[in-house]
Design an enzyme around this catalytic site. Sequence first.
Site, PDB file in Angstrom:
ATOM      1  N   THR A  56       0.845  -1.201   0.000  1.00 27.12           N
ATOM      2  CA  THR A  56       0.000   0.000   0.000  1.00 27.12           C
ATOM      3  C   THR A  56       0.879   1.249   0.000  1.00 27.12           C
ATOM      4  OG1 THR A  56      -1.539  -1.315   1.305  1.00 27.12           O
ATOM      5  CG2 THR A  56      -2.027   1.021   1.091  1.00 27.12           C
ATOM      6  N   ARG A 105      -2.418   4.957   7.051  1.00 23.30           N
ATOM      7  CA  ARG A 105      -2.620   3.611   7.608  1.00 23.30           C
ATOM      8  C   ARG A 105      -2.468   3.731   9.115  1.00 23.30           C
ATOM      9  NH1 ARG A 105      -0.557  -2.114   5.634  1.00 23.30           N
ATOM     10  NH2 ARG A 105      -2.287  -1.628   4.256  1.00 23.30           N
ATOM     11  N   HIS A 133     -10.222  -1.738   4.702  1.00 25.31           N
ATOM     12  CA  HIS A 133      -9.109  -1.424   3.795  1.00 25.31           C
ATOM     13  C   HIS A 133      -9.728  -1.141   2.420  1.00 25.31           C
ATOM     14  CE1 HIS A 133      -5.221  -1.277   2.126  1.00 25.31           C
ATOM     15  NE2 HIS A 133      -4.734  -2.451   2.464  1.00 25.31           N
TER      16      HIS A 133
HETATM   17  N1   CP Z   1      -2.261  -5.623   0.865  1.00 22.45           N
HETATM   18  C1   CP Z   1      -1.651  -4.814   1.751  1.00 22.45           C
HETATM   19  O1   CP Z   1      -2.285  -3.948   2.386  1.00 22.45           O
HETATM   20  O2   CP Z   1      -0.332  -5.024   1.882  1.00 22.45           O
HETATM   21  P1   CP Z   1       0.646  -4.154   2.785  1.00 22.45           P
HETATM   22  O3   CP Z   1       0.245  -4.412   4.236  1.00 22.45           O
HETATM   23  O4   CP Z   1       2.027  -4.637   2.474  1.00 22.45           O
HETATM   24  O5   CP Z   1       0.429  -2.710   2.444  1.00 22.45           O
END
Ligand code: CP
Length: 305
Positions: A56, A105, A133
Amino acid sequence: MPLERLISARQLTIEVLHDIFQRARKMRAICQNSGRTSLLADKMIGLVFLEPSSRTLLSFQSAAQRLGAGIVFIQGVGSTSFEKGESLSDAIKVVSGYCDLIVARLPKSGDAQIASAASSVPFINAGDGGNEHPTQSLVDTFTIMEELGSLANLDYAFGFDPLQSRSIHSLCLVLSQFENVGFDFISPPELQAPGWLIEQCQSRNVRVSQSNALSELKNPDVIYLNRLQEERFPDRSLFEKYRYEYRLTPEQIPSSTRLILDPLPRVDEIALSVDELPIAGYFRQAQNGVYIRMALLSMLLGRTL
Ligand code: CP
């Protein structure tokens, strides 16, 4: 009504999806031809990532830079004034004075709502705890659309931690809008899909079933897996109990299956031998993250190619 903030997948109506997918296809063409554009050359994107991320974070960075935008960022709390006790609201108020859009995030469910309320600029939830998400569900639905040509009239299987997987929550919220879809949740008994999600799906006439064993897989068109969410288990022994029990191998895949997705990172939930199958779409899915996030940034900043 164009989106200005993306907090929840509940905002991703079929009309919004259509708009973002059209933009994403144009962004893919840019990436494959010139590699970048100056559409957002006058914009600054703020990335506030207080939980670990690879896909992300990097796909938003790539998206912003391919659109010509600048970036300011916080990655982890260790080197920031969160360490001194600064509140999320205060930090976001300050960062929104430094940029034109914030992507965040955040570690706790509901943090995205708090951060968005504090932000004076457009805001994107890049994952808030075990809640949602929504940008991942855009990546997921775009991948299904590009690979299978439809989101309707499909049976989906979701595993293996529907209780705590924010990616599964958001994807189900989006897919539940489509006609004639079925969701089969596969998980240990302690990690079944939350009641609120089941009720939401059933209220939209989704065919819902739940099972505790991979061997009970029905006849899915799409298998969507996500690792057991290790960091969210209140009792670690429960994670250890199930981590190797729920793993998809080529032998377990029903012949009906046309696509296997995983938001990644993959840990134990998919055997490496599955990667060789043409229906294993998870690395193509990750790549689509750049096109979708370019589309989303352009939409929330009111720019069109
Ligand atoms: N899919 C996803 O959110 O991966 P990351 O946690 O690496 O961002």
